[in-house]
Design an enzyme around this catalytic site. Structure first.
Site, mmCIF file in Angstrom:
data_model
loop_
_atom_site.group_PDB
_atom_site.id
_atom_site.type_symbol
_atom_site.label_atom_id
_atom_site.label_comp_id
_atom_site.label_asym_id
_atom_site.label_seq_id
_atom_site.Cartn_x
_atom_site.Cartn_y
_atom_site.Cartn_z
ATOM 1 N N PHE A 1 -12.289 -3.043 7.934
ATOM 2 C CA PHE A 1 -11.923 -3.711 6.632
ATOM 3 C C PHE A 1 -12.337 -4.214 5.944
ATOM 4 O O PHE A 1 -11.579 -3.292 4.549
ATOM 5 C CB PHE A 1 -11.281 -4.981 7.610
ATOM 6 C CG PHE A 1 -9.989 -4.732 8.677
ATOM 7 C CD1 PHE A 1 -9.515 -3.397 8.586
ATOM 8 C CD2 PHE A 1 -9.689 -5.866 9.865
ATOM 9 C CE1 PHE A 1 -8.932 -3.248 9.918
ATOM 10 C CE2 PHE A 1 -8.651 -5.130 10.314
ATOM 11 C CZ PHE A 1 -8.398 -4.079 10.328
ATOM 12 N N ASP B 1 0.854 -0.869 0.154
ATOM 13 C CA ASP B 1 -0.221 -0.061 -0.210
ATOM 14 C C ASP B 1 0.883 1.657 -0.017
ATOM 15 O O ASP B 1 1.736 1.311 0.658
ATOM 16 C CB ASP B 1 -1.200 0.240 0.901
ATOM 17 C CG ASP B 1 -2.280 -1.269 1.398
ATOM 18 O OD1 ASP B 1 -2.398 -1.580 -0.123
ATOM 19 O OD2 ASP B 1 -1.950 -1.670 2.292
ATOM 20 N N HIS C 1 -5.900 -19.366 5.454
ATOM 21 C CA HIS C 1 -5.199 -18.855 6.446
ATOM 22 C C HIS C 1 -5.902 -17.926 6.723
ATOM 23 O O HIS C 1 -6.875 -16.569 6.669
ATOM 24 C CB HIS C 1 -4.225 -17.692 4.685
ATOM 25 C CG HIS C 1 -3.880 -16.886 5.431
ATOM 26 N ND1 HIS C 1 -2.097 -17.295 5.681
ATOM 27 C CD2 HIS C 1 -3.284 -15.443 5.627
ATOM 28 C CE1 HIS C 1 -1.377 -16.495 6.052
ATOM 29 N NE2 HIS C 1 -2.516 -15.319 5.943
#
Length: 308
Positions: free
Chosen positions: A230, A123, A280
């Site tokens: 998020f 980012d 994950h």
């Protein structure tokens, strides 16, 4: 033997485990971030200790936006590898460093025995300052450089609902293929709140000739306001039914954690049913719900039996 208070009793666990249509749990990895304080370090150590027995595919450690907290990432990766003996994947971002610095980081990782890297463009720094010299413009360029430098096991990021900067999903999948063709062997997905998005993404990737493992990301839903934020920031869709389910109402606060656990468990089951080769789990450095999910899938049973 006293029952572990962090995990449901055996009869309850057995019933919940029947939700999964698999005898062998999929490989599990857990994402962590470097602590910013001594208290945060203590929390991280406990989380690593709790999750290590079920982390069949190890851990990953993030690097901050623009490559910030680089030293914290290196220290955290090395500590987890040394204390657990599990494989650890270091996030390595291109933005925020010049090329020489990125390669120096790669050398340091390799020389310390860290052979797994998640190669990211990264980012933009919040202050939008750029390094004095240009770094790697695309993650595929970073992948190629890492592949030439050392025999890393390289994974890259994938976005089932497309990266916010991509023109459309097909364009984003083309970029994913470029990263895989450059030398990456697998991809780890940004979390989705709608498992069908992952299933459709797998199908589209197959249409683009991608056959590498694409691992879905699971975000435990026990801190719903944070997870929802998020999702909105990264472009992940928020199903209305899930938002209604997990938004607390007056007098119903104590019920919310149970609903969050049930919803996360159901998402996990559906991702496995859609063909996830591994899972994950984004822990946010918390261990309770990630550990419960792992145990309900049967993770760590062999180790527990061996130690009995």
């Amino acid at each position: 033997m006293a029952e572990d208070a962090s995990f449901p009793g055996q009869p309850t666990a057995a019933l919940l485990r029947d939700l999964f249509e698999t005898v062998t749990p999929p490989p599990l990895s857990f994402e962590l971030f470097p602590p910013r304080s001594e208290a945060g370090h203590d929390v991280l150590r406990e989380t690593v200790g709790r999750l290590a027995p079920v982390a069949s595919d190890g851990f990953s450690v993030t690097m901050g936006a623009g490559g910030t907290a680089r030293s914290g990432t290196m220290e955290t990766v090395q500590e987890i590898a040394q204390t657990t003996g599990k494989p650890v994947t270091a996030h390595l971002t291109a933005i925020g460093h010049d090329r020489a610095t990125v390669m120096n980081i790669a050398d340091a990782l390799w020389n310390s025995g860290i052979t797994r890297v998640l190669a990211l463009r990264g980012d933009m720094p919040r202050d939008e300052l750029q390094p004095a010299e240009p770094s790697f413009e695309h993650a595929s360029d970073l992948v190629a450089a890492l592949r030439d430098r050392h025999d890393f096991e390289i994974s890259v990021a994938a976005y089932p609902e497309k990266h916010p900067e991509a023109e459309d999903l097909d364009d984003d999948i083309d970029h994913l293929k470029e990263k895989l063709d450059a030398g990456a062997s697998s991809a780890i997905c940004q979390f989705v709140l709608n498992p069908e998005s992952y299933a459709r993404f797998l199908e589209r990737c197959g249409q683009h000739g991608i056959d590498a493992p694409i691992v879905p990301g699971i975000m435990p839903l026990d801190d719903w306001p944070r997870v929802r934020n998020f999702a909105l920031r990264t472009g992940a869709s928020v199903p209305g039914w899930l938002d209604r389910l997990l938004t607390e109402r007056d007098g119903e606060g104590p019920v919310t954690p149970l609903l969050a656990a049930a919803a996360t468990l159901e998402q996990t089951r559906r991702l496995i049913a859609y063909g996830a080769p591994a899972l994950h789990i984004y822990t946010l450095n918390h261990w309770h719900l990630p550990l419960a999910l792992a145990r309900l899938m049967g993770a760590g049973q062999d180790a527990a039996a061996a130690g009995a």
